[in-house]
Design a protein around this motif. Structure first.
Motif, PDB file in Angstrom:
ATOM      1  N   GLU A  23     -10.424   1.820 -31.489  1.00 42.69           N
ATOM      2  CA  GLU A  23      -9.463   2.169 -30.421  1.00 42.69           C
ATOM      3  C   GLU A  23      -8.270   1.217 -30.333  1.00 42.69           C
ATOM      4  OE1 GLU A  23     -11.237   3.198 -26.700  1.00 42.69           O
ATOM      5  OE2 GLU A  23     -12.535   4.708 -27.622  1.00 42.69           O
ATOM      6  N   ARG A  24      -8.026   0.453 -31.392  1.00 46.58           N
ATOM      7  CA  ARG A  24      -6.857  -0.436 -31.342  1.00 46.58           C
ATOM      8  C   ARG A  24      -5.557   0.365 -31.342  1.00 46.58           C
ATOM      9  NH1 ARG A  24      -8.206  -5.459 -35.229  1.00 46.58           N
ATOM     10  NH2 ARG A  24     -10.360  -5.605 -34.594  1.00 46.58           N
ATOM     11  N   CYS A  25      -5.590   1.510 -31.997  1.00 46.16           N
ATOM     12  CA  CYS A  25      -4.399   2.380 -32.000  1.00 46.16           C
ATOM     13  C   CYS A  25      -4.091   2.852 -30.583  1.00 46.16           C
ATOM     14  CB  CYS A  25      -4.627   3.580 -32.917  1.00 46.16           C
ATOM     15  SG  CYS A  25      -6.159   4.473 -32.565  1.00 46.16           S
ATOM     16  N   MET A  26      -5.143   3.219 -29.848  1.00 50.67           N
ATOM     17  CA  MET A  26      -4.954   3.705 -28.479  1.00 50.67           C
ATOM     18  C   MET A  26      -4.416   2.595 -27.580  1.00 50.67           C
ATOM     19  SD  MET A  26      -8.292   6.119 -28.017  1.00 50.67           S
ATOM     20  CE  MET A  26      -8.120   6.299 -26.255  1.00 50.67           C
ATOM     21  N   GLU A  27      -4.988   1.405 -27.755  1.00 50.55           N
ATOM     22  CA  GLU A  27      -4.541   0.254 -26.973  1.00 50.55           C
ATOM     23  C   GLU A  27      -3.073  -0.043 -27.238  1.00 50.55           C
ATOM     24  OE1 GLU A  27      -8.447  -2.201 -27.571  1.00 50.55           O
ATOM     25  OE2 GLU A  27      -6.681  -3.524 -27.608  1.00 50.55           O
ATOM     26  N   ALA A  28      -2.713  -0.066 -28.526  1.00 47.54           N
ATOM     27  CA  ALA A  28      -1.326  -0.383 -28.906  1.00 47.54           C
ATOM     28  C   ALA A  28      -0.382   0.675 -28.354  1.00 47.54           C
ATOM     29  CB  ALA A  28      -1.207  -0.468 -30.423  1.00 47.54           C
ATOM     30  N   CYS A  29      -0.818   1.924 -28.404  1.00 46.03           N
ATOM     31  CA  CYS A  29       0.016   3.024 -27.905  1.00 46.03           C
ATOM     32  C   CYS A  29       0.215   2.890 -26.402  1.00 46.03           C
ATOM     33  CB  CYS A  29      -0.637   4.359 -28.258  1.00 46.03           C
ATOM     34  SG  CYS A  29       0.234   5.770 -27.563  1.00 46.03           S
ATOM     35  N   ARG A  30      -0.848   2.612 -25.682  1.00 47.45           N
ATOM     36  CA  ARG A  30      -0.759   2.480 -24.208  1.00 47.45           C
ATOM     37  C   ARG A  30       0.210   1.379 -23.828  1.00 47.45           C
ATOM     38  NH1 ARG A  30      -4.079   5.184 -21.179  1.00 47.45           N
ATOM     39  NH2 ARG A  30      -5.897   6.165 -22.137  1.00 47.45           N
ATOM     40  N   HIS A  82       3.699   2.488 -22.398  1.00 45.75           N
ATOM     41  CA  HIS A  82       3.405   2.466 -20.957  1.00 45.75           C
ATOM     42  C   HIS A  82       2.646   3.715 -20.515  1.00 45.75           C
ATOM     43  CE1 HIS A  82       6.097  -0.874 -21.136  1.00 45.75           C
ATOM     44  NE2 HIS A  82       7.039  -0.106 -21.619  1.00 45.75           N
ATOM     45  N   VAL A  83       1.568   3.985 -21.236  1.00 41.63           N
ATOM     46  CA  VAL A  83       0.753   5.169 -20.915  1.00 41.63           C
ATOM     47  C   VAL A  83      -0.201   4.794 -19.771  1.00 41.63           C
ATOM     48  CG1 VAL A  83      -0.916   6.845 -21.836  1.00 41.63           C
ATOM     49  CG2 VAL A  83       0.895   5.944 -23.317  1.00 41.63           C
ATOM     50  N   PRO A  84      -0.199   5.536 -18.679  1.00 38.78           N
ATOM     51  CA  PRO A  84      -1.076   5.193 -17.547  1.00 38.78           C
ATOM     52  C   PRO A  84      -2.551   5.427 -17.895  1.00 38.78           C
ATOM     53  CG  PRO A  84       0.013   7.302 -17.178  1.00 38.78           C
ATOM     54  CD  PRO A  84       0.594   6.747 -18.435  1.00 38.78           C
ATOM     55  N   PRO A  85      -3.456   4.812 -17.122  1.00 39.38           N
ATOM     56  CA  PRO A  85      -4.887   4.903 -17.463  1.00 39.38           C
ATOM     57  C   PRO A  85      -5.419   6.335 -17.519  1.00 39.38           C
ATOM     58  CG  PRO A  85      -4.516   3.410 -15.589  1.00 39.38           C
ATOM     59  CD  PRO A  85      -3.191   3.978 -15.939  1.00 39.38           C
ATOM     60  N   TYR A  86      -4.821   7.238 -16.751  1.00 37.49           N
ATOM     61  CA  TYR A  86      -5.327   8.622 -16.742  1.00 37.49           C
ATOM     62  C   TYR A  86      -4.684   9.476 -17.850  1.00 37.49           C
ATOM     63  CZ  TYR A  86      -0.867   9.256 -14.396  1.00 37.49           C
ATOM     64  OH  TYR A  86       0.460   9.224 -14.117  1.00 37.49           O
ATOM     65  N   GLY A  87      -3.685   8.937 -18.529  1.00 39.30           N
ATOM     66  CA  GLY A  87      -2.972   9.741 -19.532  1.00 39.30           C
ATOM     67  C   GLY A  87      -3.342   9.323 -20.946  1.00 39.30           C
ATOM     68  N   TRP A  88      -2.727   9.970 -21.874  1.00 43.26           N
ATOM     69  CA  TRP A  88      -2.973   9.611 -23.270  1.00 43.26           C
ATOM     70  C   TRP A  88      -1.891  10.191 -24.167  1.00 43.26           C
ATOM     71  CZ3 TRP A  88      -4.028  13.400 -27.013  1.00 43.26           C
ATOM     72  CH2 TRP A  88      -4.145  14.700 -26.492  1.00 43.26           C
ATOM     73  N   ARG A  89      -1.582   9.462 -25.237  1.00 41.89           N
ATOM     74  CA  ARG A  89      -0.701   9.998 -26.278  1.00 41.89           C
ATOM     75  C   ARG A  89      -1.447  10.167 -27.593  1.00 41.89           C
ATOM     76  NH1 ARG A  89       5.425   7.891 -26.371  1.00 41.89           N
ATOM     77  NH2 ARG A  89       6.031   8.454 -24.257  1.00 41.89           N
ATOM     78  N   THR A  90      -2.506   9.429 -27.733  1.00 47.23           N
ATOM     79  CA  THR A  90      -3.368   9.610 -28.908  1.00 47.23           C
ATOM     80  C   THR A  90      -4.795   9.340 -28.475  1.00 47.23           C
ATOM     81  OG1 THR A  90      -3.766   8.982 -31.216  1.00 47.23           O
ATOM     82  CG2 THR A  90      -3.105   7.194 -29.737  1.00 47.23           C
ATOM     83  N   ARG A  91      -5.712   9.988 -29.116  1.00 49.91           N
ATOM     84  CA  ARG A  91      -7.128   9.817 -28.790  1.00 49.91           C
ATOM     85  C   ARG A  91      -7.958   9.882 -30.068  1.00 49.91           C
ATOM     86  NH1 ARG A  91      -9.417  10.916 -23.916  1.00 49.91           N
ATOM     87  NH2 ARG A  91     -11.009  12.276 -24.731  1.00 49.91           N
ATOM     88  N   ILE A  92      -9.212   9.463 -29.928  1.00 53.99           N
ATOM     89  CA  ILE A  92     -10.136   9.557 -31.058  1.00 53.99           C
ATOM     90  C   ILE A  92     -11.239  10.535 -30.663  1.00 53.99           C
ATOM     91  CG2 ILE A  92     -11.655   8.293 -32.641  1.00 53.99           C
ATOM     92  CD1 ILE A  92      -8.785   7.234 -32.700  1.00 53.99           C
TER      93      ILE A  92
END
Ligand code: SF4
Ligand code: SF4
Length: 253
Positions: free
Chosen positions: A84-91, A95-105
């Motif tokens: 999930e490092r990609c998700m962390e870096a993307c957030r 500035h992706v809020p905790p309830y949102g997402w731009r990428t997921r696994i």
């Protein structure tokens, strides 16, 4: 919020081609065919000509990609370790809020033996479709396809939050951002990085396993071009039957 994923996961028992034997794969390639669709429950659902499958090779695009650069991502899905490092870096970057997402696994389970299951992971993000249903559906043109790069972007000032685009996306790749009062989605880090001359996307940079390869599909020297055009490689896109012609490709190794 993630309504739709459950159904998608249910239908995508195996989006990969890794269960197809080397012999079978070679036989398909000999015939000029490539495996494109879901291999589910032992049934091969889709085998088509490579030329037609990689949308960029269909006659109107041969030799002249519509965008320059033509941004694209290839995901070597079997390398994903779900860190999930990609998700962390993307957030952090976008500035992706905790309830949102731009990428997921996405996590998939495959039977390994009696009572044994193997977990596999599949990163997903906006496919930056060449025929994007979200762009067609948006009544205000807040969602648009950048005529220079092909990236499907948002003009949040124009977004009225009607969520029509969310319903139109066949991949569930959008969410409503409460703070912005607008839809948010992956823009291949256009605003946060690419437009500032930083390359590649935050997710591709952060991935320790080399899963996400980002680049210019119109450049024969680029890794994305070489992966997508490798005649020995099985390349597939998600839900090819939707006709959205994704710019995000999947492969293994
Ligand atoms: S994946 Fe969805 S949000 Fe992204 S371009 Fe395609 S239709 Fe639009
Ligand atoms: S929610 Fe915004 S981006 Fe989506 S269709 Fe409505 S106006 Fe367009």
């Amino acid at each position: 919020m993630f309504k739709g994923f459950a159904e998608w996961l249910k239908n995508l028992k195996n989006e990969g081609v890794e269960h197809i034997s080397v012999e079978e794969r070679r036989a398909f390639l000999k015939l000029g065919l490539v495996i494109t669709g879901v291999y589910a429950g032992g049934t091969l659902l889709s085998v088509v000509s490579r030329v037609r499958e990689v949308y960029a090779d269909i006659p109107e695009y041969v030799g002249h990609y519509p965008y320059k650069p033509h941004y694209s991502m290839v995901l070597r899905t079997d390398r994903c370790i779900d860190c999930e490092r990609c998700m962390e870096a993307c957030r952090k970057t976008n500035h992706v809020p905790p309830y949102g997402w731009r990428t997921r696994i996405l996590e998939q389970h495959f039977p390994k033996g009696p009572g044994e299951w193997e977990r596999r992971f599949m990163p997903i993000l906006c496919n930056h479709c060449n025929e994007p249903p979200c762009v067609r559906a948006c009544p205000t043109k807040a969602t648009f396809k950048d005529p220079k790069t092909g990236i499907v972007r948002m003009n949040i000032k124009k977004c009225i939050g009607c969520k029509t685009c969310m319903a139109a996306c066949p991949y569930d790749m959008r969410y409503f951002n409460e703070e912005k009062r607008a839809i948010d989605k992956c823009d291949f880090c256009w605003e946060s990085r690419l437009s500032e001359g930083e390359f590649p996307t935050a997710c591709a940079k952060a991935c320790p396993a080399g899963v996400r390869i980002f680049g210019d599909l119109s450049d024969p020297e680029s890794q994305v071009y070489q992966l997508v055009h490798d005649p020995q490689r099985a390349i597939w896109v998600l839900r090819p039957s939707m006709g959205a012609r994704p710019n995000v490709f999947y492969t293994i190794n």
